[in-house]
Motif scaffolding. Structure first.
Motif, mmCIF file in Angstrom:
data_model
loop_
_atom_site.group_PDB
_atom_site.id
_atom_site.type_symbol
_atom_site.label_atom_id
_atom_site.label_comp_id
_atom_site.label_asym_id
_atom_site.label_seq_id
_atom_site.Cartn_x
_atom_site.Cartn_y
_atom_site.Cartn_z
ATOM 1 N N GLY A 23 0.790 -1.229 0.000
ATOM 2 C CA GLY A 23 0.000 0.000 0.000
ATOM 3 C C GLY A 23 0.818 1.274 0.000
ATOM 4 O O GLY A 23 0.272 2.369 -0.189
ATOM 5 N N SER A 24 2.134 1.164 0.190
ATOM 6 C CA SER A 24 2.988 2.350 0.145
ATOM 7 C C SER A 24 3.227 2.761 -1.308
ATOM 8 O O SER A 24 2.912 2.014 -2.245
ATOM 9 N N ALA A 25 3.790 3.954 -1.500
ATOM 10 C CA ALA A 25 3.985 4.478 -2.845
ATOM 11 C C ALA A 25 5.437 4.908 -3.034
ATOM 12 O O ALA A 25 6.092 5.378 -2.098
ATOM 13 N N THR A 26 5.935 4.743 -4.253
ATOM 14 C CA THR A 26 7.281 5.178 -4.594
ATOM 15 C C THR A 26 7.227 5.864 -5.950
ATOM 16 O O THR A 26 6.498 5.420 -6.851
ATOM 17 N N PRO A 27 7.963 6.971 -6.136
ATOM 18 C CA PRO A 27 7.895 7.692 -7.412
ATOM 19 C C PRO A 27 8.358 6.831 -8.585
ATOM 20 O O PRO A 27 9.342 6.089 -8.478
ATOM 21 N N SER A 28 7.639 6.903 -9.685
ATOM 22 C CA SER A 28 8.055 6.204 -10.896
ATOM 23 C C SER A 28 9.097 7.048 -11.623
ATOM 24 O O SER A 28 9.344 8.196 -11.251
ATOM 25 N N PHE A 29 9.706 6.487 -12.651
ATOM 26 C CA PHE A 29 10.609 7.284 -13.476
ATOM 27 C C PHE A 29 9.827 8.330 -14.266
ATOM 28 O O PHE A 29 8.600 8.240 -14.388
ATOM 29 N N THR A 30 10.540 9.318 -14.802
ATOM 30 C CA THR A 30 9.909 10.271 -15.714
ATOM 31 C C THR A 30 10.113 9.844 -17.166
ATOM 32 O O THR A 30 9.371 10.280 -18.049
ATOM 33 N N ALA A 31 11.103 8.977 -17.401
ATOM 34 C CA ALA A 31 11.306 8.382 -18.724
ATOM 35 C C ALA A 31 11.954 7.023 -18.517
ATOM 36 O O ALA A 31 12.909 6.890 -17.742
ATOM 37 N N GLY A 32 11.442 6.007 -19.183
ATOM 38 C CA GLY A 32 12.014 4.685 -19.002
ATOM 39 C C GLY A 32 11.286 3.618 -19.775
ATOM 40 O O GLY A 32 10.410 3.906 -20.608
ATOM 41 N N ILE A 33 11.644 2.390 -19.492
ATOM 42 C CA ILE A 33 11.052 1.213 -20.136
ATOM 43 C C ILE A 33 10.162 0.492 -19.132
ATOM 44 O O ILE A 33 10.586 0.211 -18.006
ATOM 45 N N HIS A 34 8.933 0.242 -19.531
ATOM 46 C CA HIS A 34 8.093 -0.693 -18.780
ATOM 47 C C HIS A 34 8.204 -2.015 -19.533
ATOM 48 O O HIS A 34 7.617 -2.190 -20.597
ATOM 49 N N GLY A 35 9.023 -2.908 -18.999
ATOM 50 C CA GLY A 35 9.308 -4.142 -19.709
ATOM 51 C C GLY A 35 8.099 -5.041 -19.863
ATOM 52 O O GLY A 35 7.106 -4.905 -19.147
ATOM 53 N N GLN A 36 8.177 -5.963 -20.847
ATOM 54 C CA GLN A 36 7.145 -6.975 -20.986
ATOM 55 C C GLN A 36 7.006 -7.682 -19.651
ATOM 56 O O GLN A 36 7.992 -7.934 -18.969
ATOM 57 N N SER A 37 5.757 -7.979 -19.266
ATOM 58 C CA SER A 37 5.551 -8.412 -17.892
ATOM 59 C C SER A 37 4.407 -9.403 -17.765
ATOM 60 O O SER A 37 3.400 -9.303 -18.468
ATOM 61 N N ALA A 38 4.577 -10.348 -16.858
ATOM 62 C CA ALA A 38 3.504 -11.270 -16.491
ATOM 63 C C ALA A 38 2.868 -10.848 -15.189
ATOM 64 O O ALA A 38 2.087 -11.590 -14.603
ATOM 65 N N GLN A 39 3.194 -9.629 -14.725
ATOM 66 C CA GLN A 39 2.727 -9.144 -13.436
ATOM 67 C C GLN A 39 1.756 -7.973 -13.605
ATOM 68 O O GLN A 39 1.642 -7.394 -14.674
ATOM 69 N N VAL A 40 1.096 -7.643 -12.518
ATOM 70 C CA VAL A 40 0.157 -6.526 -12.478
ATOM 71 C C VAL A 40 0.734 -5.438 -11.582
ATOM 72 O O VAL A 40 1.275 -5.731 -10.519
ATOM 73 N N SER A 41 0.641 -4.181 -12.036
ATOM 74 C CA SER A 41 1.125 -3.048 -11.250
ATOM 75 C C SER A 41 0.066 -1.957 -11.242
ATOM 76 O O SER A 41 -0.817 -1.923 -12.105
#
Length: 264
Positions: free
Chosen positions: A55-73
């Motif tokens: 439930g905590s939060a962390t800042p995402s990048f401002t530019a980057g790659i969201h790799g192919q994923s088998a997960q949920v975010s």
């Protein structure tokens, strides 16, 4: 909320599926579901936080790659935002960044960690661009420049990757290997290098995406949807859909899950 897509120029159609732009004057929570394809992302207005499992939060990048994923975010922002994404074919990772696709599978590296000073210049130009047409031009110039350095003859496995995507995972792996004149073992090895997944898992996620595309069809039952999308039965469909979306398909297709807000 404003969402639109733009198709790439001809020289990039083998690595770019399309560009997408998402803008809003309000806050938003984005559900990122499993995907067999990576994305190159730029936040030119605002910055999302990734919502972690506790439930905590962390800042995402401002530019980057969201790799192919088998997960949920999940990602959330409390104010207006603007972002542009490059929805890539998996082979774009080795071709553009010179690394095996597996290095970004289920990962979200920022662009600077991959490209150093080149990333800084690109991100600044995207941020300062006059509009999204200019942003797309800058991205295409970047991609073409990178391809000029790394481009090699296209291996047959690229057509197999596209075939699985276009058929939503309804292909026999052995048949694909035979069709493209390579042994199944060689096919498996090349496939993992260029996609970061085994052909079986890649196909399962592609089949899941085929089912997701039926969102909005109010006249189909889950059983018929499962069969039409190539699942053995409704139970297998519910299992895979729940794993790759984080929710029961009945909730997803109700439109009340939050995962489809960007489509409305």
């Amino acid at each position: 909320m404003k969402y639109l897509t733009v198709f790439p120029e001809a020289r990039l159609q083998h690595i770019v599926r399309f560009y997408w732009i998402l803008e809003s004057e309000d806050g938003y929570t984005h559900h990122s579901l499993a995907d067999m394809c990576p994305e190159l992302l730029f936040h030119y207005n605002g910055r999302f936080n990734e919502i972690l499992g506790d439930g905590s939060a962390t800042p995402s990048f401002t530019a980057g790659i969201h790799g192919q994923s088998a997960q949920v975010s999940r990602f959330s922002i409390h104010n207006g935002f603007g972002m542009i994404g490059v929805y890539l074919y998996p082979q774009a990772i080795p071709l553009v960044f010179g690394i095996p696709a597996a290095e970004v599978t289920n990962q979200m590296p920022d662009l600077q960690s991959l490209l150093k000073s080149e990333a800084v210049a690109l991100e600044e130009s995207i941020f300062n661009a006059a509009g999204n047409s200019e942003r797309i031009q800058l991205i295409e110039q970047f991609l073409l420049r990178r391809l000029a350095v790394t481009e090699k003859p296209e291996p047959p496995v690229f057509k197999a990757i596209a075939g699985i995507i276009n058929a939503h995972g309804q292909h026999s792996i052995a048949d694909l290997a035979a069709t493209h004149y390579i042994s199944e073992r060689q096919f498996q090895r090349q496939f993992r290098h260029y996609t970061g997944f085994t052909p079986k898992l890649f196909s399962r996620i592609a089949r899941f995406h085929g089912a997701m595309k039926r969102y909005g069809d109010k006249n189909i039952s889950l059983t018929n949807l499962a069969l039409e999308c190539g699942y053995y039965d409704q139970a297998h469909f519910i299992h895979d859909f729940s794993r790759f979306s984080g929710q029961h398909p009945r909730i997803y297709f109700s439109g009340k899950s939050g995962a489809t807000d960007w489509m409305e």
